[in-house]
Design a protein around this motif. Structure first.
Motif, PDB file in Angstrom:
ATOM      1  N   PRO A   1       0.956  -1.418  -0.010  1.00 39.85           N
ATOM      2  CA  PRO A   1      -0.055  -0.159   0.031  1.00 39.85           C
ATOM      3  C   PRO A   1       0.661   1.184   0.017  1.00 39.85           C
ATOM      4  O   PRO A   1       0.408   2.262  -0.520  1.00 39.85           O
ATOM      5  CB  PRO A   1      -0.978  -0.388   1.379  1.00 39.85           C
ATOM      6  N   LYS A   2       2.062   1.225   0.426  1.00 34.78           N
ATOM      7  CA  LYS A   2       2.744   2.522   0.467  1.00 34.78           C
ATOM      8  C   LYS A   2       3.270   2.764  -0.961  1.00 34.78           C
ATOM      9  O   LYS A   2       3.413   3.834  -1.203  1.00 34.78           O
ATOM     10  CB  LYS A   2       4.135   2.262   1.314  1.00 34.78           C
ATOM     11  N   SER A   3       3.285   2.177  -1.955  1.00 33.78           N
ATOM     12  CA  SER A   3       3.672   2.131  -3.292  1.00 33.78           C
ATOM     13  C   SER A   3       2.188   2.474  -4.167  1.00 33.78           C
ATOM     14  O   SER A   3       2.215   3.119  -5.254  1.00 33.78           O
ATOM     15  CB  SER A   3       4.456   1.080  -3.988  1.00 33.78           C
ATOM     16  N   PHE A   4       1.159   2.141  -3.518  1.00 35.44           N
ATOM     17  CA  PHE A   4      -0.164   2.478  -4.204  1.00 35.44           C
ATOM     18  C   PHE A   4      -0.548   4.046  -4.391  1.00 35.44           C
ATOM     19  O   PHE A   4      -0.382   4.742  -3.378  1.00 35.44           O
ATOM     20  CB  PHE A   4      -1.295   1.868  -3.556  1.00 35.44           C
ATOM     21  N   ASP A   5      -0.787   4.527  -5.706  1.00 36.81           N
ATOM     22  CA  ASP A   5      -0.899   5.805  -5.583  1.00 36.81           C
ATOM     23  C   ASP A   5      -2.323   5.922  -6.554  1.00 36.81           C
ATOM     24  O   ASP A   5      -2.683   5.520  -7.570  1.00 36.81           O
ATOM     25  CB  ASP A   5       0.044   6.521  -6.605  1.00 36.81           C
ATOM     26  N   TYR A   6      -3.571   6.556  -5.792  1.00 38.24           N
ATOM     27  CA  TYR A   6      -4.718   6.562  -6.475  1.00 38.24           C
ATOM     28  C   TYR A   6      -5.034   7.277  -7.605  1.00 38.24           C
ATOM     29  O   TYR A   6      -5.583   7.225  -8.504  1.00 38.24           O
ATOM     30  CB  TYR A   6      -5.717   6.942  -5.482  1.00 38.24           C
ATOM     31  N   ASN A   7      -3.858   8.225  -7.914  1.00 44.05           N
ATOM     32  CA  ASN A   7      -3.847   8.695  -9.243  1.00 44.05           C
ATOM     33  C   ASN A   7      -3.758   7.941 -10.293  1.00 44.05           C
ATOM     34  O   ASN A   7      -4.134   8.220 -11.471  1.00 44.05           O
ATOM     35  CB  ASN A   7      -2.755   9.912  -9.362  1.00 44.05           C
ATOM     36  N   GLU A   8      -2.641   6.819 -10.112  1.00 41.78           N
ATOM     37  CA  GLU A   8      -2.691   5.495 -11.207  1.00 41.78           C
ATOM     38  C   GLU A   8      -4.210   5.184 -11.556  1.00 41.78           C
ATOM     39  O   GLU A   8      -4.568   5.188 -12.833  1.00 41.78           O
ATOM     40  CB  GLU A   8      -1.987   4.739 -10.790  1.00 41.78           C
ATOM     41  N   VAL A   9      -5.134   5.002 -10.707  1.00 42.40           N
ATOM     42  CA  VAL A   9      -6.311   4.607 -10.849  1.00 42.40           C
ATOM     43  C   VAL A   9      -7.173   5.624 -11.545  1.00 42.40           C
ATOM     44  O   VAL A   9      -7.928   5.303 -12.723  1.00 42.40           O
ATOM     45  CB  VAL A   9      -7.154   4.277  -9.688  1.00 42.40           C
ATOM     46  N   ILE A  10      -7.056   7.060 -11.127  1.00 41.06           N
ATOM     47  CA  ILE A  10      -7.866   8.093 -11.886  1.00 41.06           C
ATOM     48  C   ILE A  10      -7.109   8.155 -13.550  1.00 41.06           C
ATOM     49  O   ILE A  10      -8.125   8.290 -14.369  1.00 41.06           O
ATOM     50  CB  ILE A  10      -7.482   9.388 -11.266  1.00 41.06           C
TER      51      ILE A  10
END
Length: 78
Positions: free
Chosen positions: A61-70
Motif C-alpha cells: 500500500p505504500k507504493s499505491f497511488d490512487y492517481n494511477e487509478v484516476i
C-alpha cells in the motif's frame, strides 16, 4: 458494506451471484452500487493493469497511488 459471493453455479452457468448489504446511515444506494461495481471491475476481470493496481493496493500500500487509478479511468482503461 458487505458483499457476499455465491460461486456454486459458476462452472455450470458461467456466473457468480452476489448480494450486498450496506448501512444507509453511511452510504446511499447509489454509492453502494458504485462500490459493488468497482469490486466487479477490479476483481472480476482478468486484466494485467487492474491486477497490478490491486496487487499494489493489497500487498504494497505504500507504493499505491490512487492517481494511477484516476489516470487509467480517464484513459478509458477502467
Amino acid at each position: 458494506m458487505t458483499l457476499r459471493h455465491y460461486p456454486e453455479i459458476s462452472e455450470e452457468k458461467g456466473i457468480v451471484l452476489m448480494e450486498g448489504y450496506y448501512d444507509d446511515k453511511i452510504l446511499n444506494s447509489m454509492e453502494a452500487q458504485c462500490l459493488a461495481n468497482q469490486v466487479q471491475i477490479f476483481y472480476g476481470a482478468n486484466d494485467l493493469t487492474k491486477n497490478l493496481l490491486l496487487n499494489k493496493f493489497n500487498k504494497d500500500p505504500k507504493s499505491f497511488d490512487y492517481n494511477e487509478v484516476i489516470d487509467q479511468f480517464e484513459k478509458g482503461l477502467l
